[in-house]
Every structure is written in C-alpha cells, then in structure tokens.
Design a protein around this motif. Structure first.
Motif, short mmCIF file in Angstrom:
data_model
loop_
_atom_site.label_atom_id
_atom_site.label_comp_id
_atom_site.label_asym_id
_atom_site.label_seq_id
_atom_site.Cartn_x
_atom_site.Cartn_y
_atom_site.Cartn_z
N GLY A 127 61.37 -48.48 25.04
CA GLY A 127 60.78 -49.66 25.65
C GLY A 127 60.39 -49.45 27.10
O GLY A 127 59.30 -49.86 27.53
N LEU B 154 61.91 -55.66 23.21
CA LEU B 154 62.39 -56.45 24.35
C LEU B 154 63.73 -57.13 24.09
O LEU B 154 64.63 -57.07 24.95
CB LEU B 154 61.32 -57.47 24.75
N ALA C 35 54.50 -61.20 26.81
CA ALA C 35 55.80 -60.63 26.47
C ALA C 35 56.68 -61.65 25.77
O ALA C 35 57.36 -61.34 24.78
CB ALA C 35 56.50 -60.12 27.74
N GLY D 199 56.59 -49.18 28.01
CA GLY D 199 56.14 -50.28 28.86
C GLY D 199 55.47 -49.79 30.13
O GLY D 199 54.43 -50.30 30.53
N THR E 45 56.49 -54.57 21.77
CA THR E 45 57.15 -55.35 22.82
C THR E 45 58.08 -56.38 22.20
O THR E 45 59.23 -56.57 22.65
CB THR E 45 56.11 -56.05 23.71
#
Length: 345
Positions: A158, A111, A275, A162, A107
C-alpha cells in the motif's frame, strides 16, 4: 478521465520525468512485498498446510478455498502489473479509467489493513484483547506468524503503490487539483447530478455510520451471536475506523459538490472522496462476499443488519466515486475551455 485535457507547464517538461532512483526502488518494494503472500497462496492451492493449524475451518472447505486462493493470487498479482504500469514508459499511454479502477480497488482493499493492523498491534501493546484464538477461545484460523507476514506485506504494498501513484498522477493530472476550493468555478450543467449523488451518499451513510458508532461504543445492536459474544478490544477500534472511512468519503463528496470550505486545497476533499469511497465500497463488498464463505453455524451467520450495512456501503462508495470522477471530468473540461487547447490524457 479519458477525455482530452489541456497541457499545462507541469505537463510539458514534467510530463515525462526521469524515473531517478525513487520510482525503481518503490517498484521493487511493491513487487517484493507481494512475494510472501503469493508464495503462501500457491502453496495452499498445491495442498500444503503451512501456516494452517489443525482444526482450522480452512481445512473444511478445500475446494472452495482453492477457488478463493486462486482469485486472491490474481488480485495480488495485479499489484505487480500496476507497479510496472506506474513506472514504465508504456504506462503513460494507458487510458485513465483502465488505471483508475484497479488503483481505486487496490486502495479500498489495502487502506483498511494499513490502518487496522497497526491499530490492532497498538491495542495489544496497551493490554487489550484482539480477534485471535488466544483471546476468543476458538480454534486458530491461521498461525499467528501468518498475519504478521501477510499484513506486513500488504502495508508495504500500500505504501509503495500509493507513493508511485501520487508521483504518476501528479505528472499526468496534477493540474486538475491545483489551487483551493475558492478557485473553482460555479458547478456547470452537470452540477445538479453531482450534488444529488453527494447528498444521497450522505443520507445513506447515516445507517452504516450509526451502526459503527454504536459498535465502537459497546453496543451489540445488529451483530450476530458469535460476534456479540466474542467482541475483543480491537473490535471497537476497528468499528471507529470504519466510521472514519464513511465520514471521509461523505465529507469529501459534499465539499466537491457544493464548493464549501473555500480556503481548503482542492486536493484534500478529492483525496478524502476517492480514498474514502474506495475503502467504503471495496471493503464493504469484501465483507459481503466473505460473510457467506464456509459459514455453517447459525451463530456465525451475518445478520440482516450486517448484510444491509455492507450492501449500503457499496452504494455509498460508488456514489462518492462518481462524484469525484464527475468533478475531475468537469475540471478538465473547464481548463481545456479556458485555453482553447487540447491534449490527450
């Protein structure tokens, strides 16, 4: 989070849901999205120059780049392992920490790319300059198409990873973040340590957050010579995004530690903390390490202010992650104690 947890109605019938069509599809997308990046890296390790223009600094340190490419192949290969873990029956038996740490790191690395690359495209679409050879006047690092292929793959990784993790975590631990902040009991014996972690992270964040705000506003304070001279429009946008990760991490940690904003769903500050801490810590670590790679010109070397910022980010992210982990541990213990029943995580 490897402690015992209380079974809940959602952990009964929903604990082992039928995979249906969505999870295999997301798994296939995650695996397929890794292939372009892995193919390029393997080609470069084998000596190919595909995607690398003449004059690129990548050609100046072949041994170092071979080692770096090998490490990143392993990192991207881990995405495939995680995708399998999140969708196969044996993944349900993996200890929570053994899944949580790699997912947190993934992450943190993905991100900022998922947010930053579209932001750069938007800057260019509106006539701004971006950090590439055409706008900075330097020799190209890679051919332009490489960034589109690689970052596009990262974004798909991602998104699919996710979504898979959200589905997995909802089935396995969803009861830990049900309800709103007002439903949470007063912090237990470990509450003081959690508050200390959150407050320390908030105070430390003043330094990197302040720098990012200054850079977003046009200041060159703390930047090295080349970065200050070659700032492009996207630099200000990316600095603002970095500030956002810090703000999200600290805000989530403070809400979890002090139980403020009582009407807020518990999952909101928890998601912000985990996150945000991942982006702050892992991207800070990545920037710290790569700052020393192949830097021969004094103007390109990171300043002490930049290095200190990256190091402080690693500390902040770790403190906020600890705050989130302690919250989940306390929440699990509270739920287990309220029913007198236990089950394995």
């Amino acid at each position: 989070m490897s402690q015992t947890l209380v079974p809940t109605p959602a952990a009964g019938r929903g604990a082992h849901p039928s995979p249906g069509r969505l999870r295999p599809l997301l798994r296939a997308v995650a695996v397929a999205a890794c292939l372009p990046y892995l193919s390029l890296k393997v080609a470069w390790i084998a000596g190919s120059h595909i995607g690398i223009p003449e004059g690129s600094t990548l050609l100046d340190h072949r041994g170092l780049m071979a080692v770096a490419n090998s490490v990143t192949v392993l990192m991207d290969g881990a995405v495939i392992v995680i995708a399998l873990l999140l969708t196969r029956p044996w993944g349900r038996r993996v200890p929570a920490w053994l899944l949580g740490l790699p997912m947190w790191a993934a992450t943190g690395l993905l991100l900022p790319i998922m947010a930053g690359f579209p932001a750069q495209l938007a800057v260019r679409a509106f006539g701004g300059s971006v950090n590439n050879a055409e706008d900075t006047g330097r020799d190209a690092f890679l051919h332009e198409w490489v960034f589109g292929v690689v970052y596009g793959g990262f974004i798909l990784q991602g998104l699919s990873l996710g979504l898979l993790f959200v589905l997995y975590a909802r089935d396995r631990w969803g009861h830990l973040w049900r309800g709103r902040v007002w439903d949470l009991p007063t912090a237990g014996p470990g509450g003081r340590a959690t508050r200390v972690c959150a407050v320390t992270a908030a105070l430390l964040a003043l330094y990197p957050a302040g720098l990012r705000l200054l850079w977003a506003g046009g200041s060159t304070l703390g930047l090295n010579v080349s970065r200050a001279d070659e700032r492009t429009s996207d630099f200000h946008v990316l600095s603002a995004l970095d500030f956002g990760y810090l703000a999200a991490a600290v805000a989530g940690a403070l809400v979890l530690a002090f139980r403020r904003l009582p009407a807020l769903p518990v999952k909101v500050p928890l998601a912000l903390a985990l996150a945000g801490s991942a982006a702050v810590a892992c991207w800070g670590a990545w920037m710290f390490v790569t700052s020393f790679a192949g830097t021969t010109d004094a103007a390109d070397r990171p300043t002490s202010a930049m290095l200190l910022s990256y190091a402080v980010q690693m500390i902040i992210g770790t403190l906020v992650a600890v705050t989130g982990a302690r919250f989940l541990k306390e929440r699990a213990a509270t739920l287990a104690g309220s029913t007198g029943r236990t089950g394995t995580a």
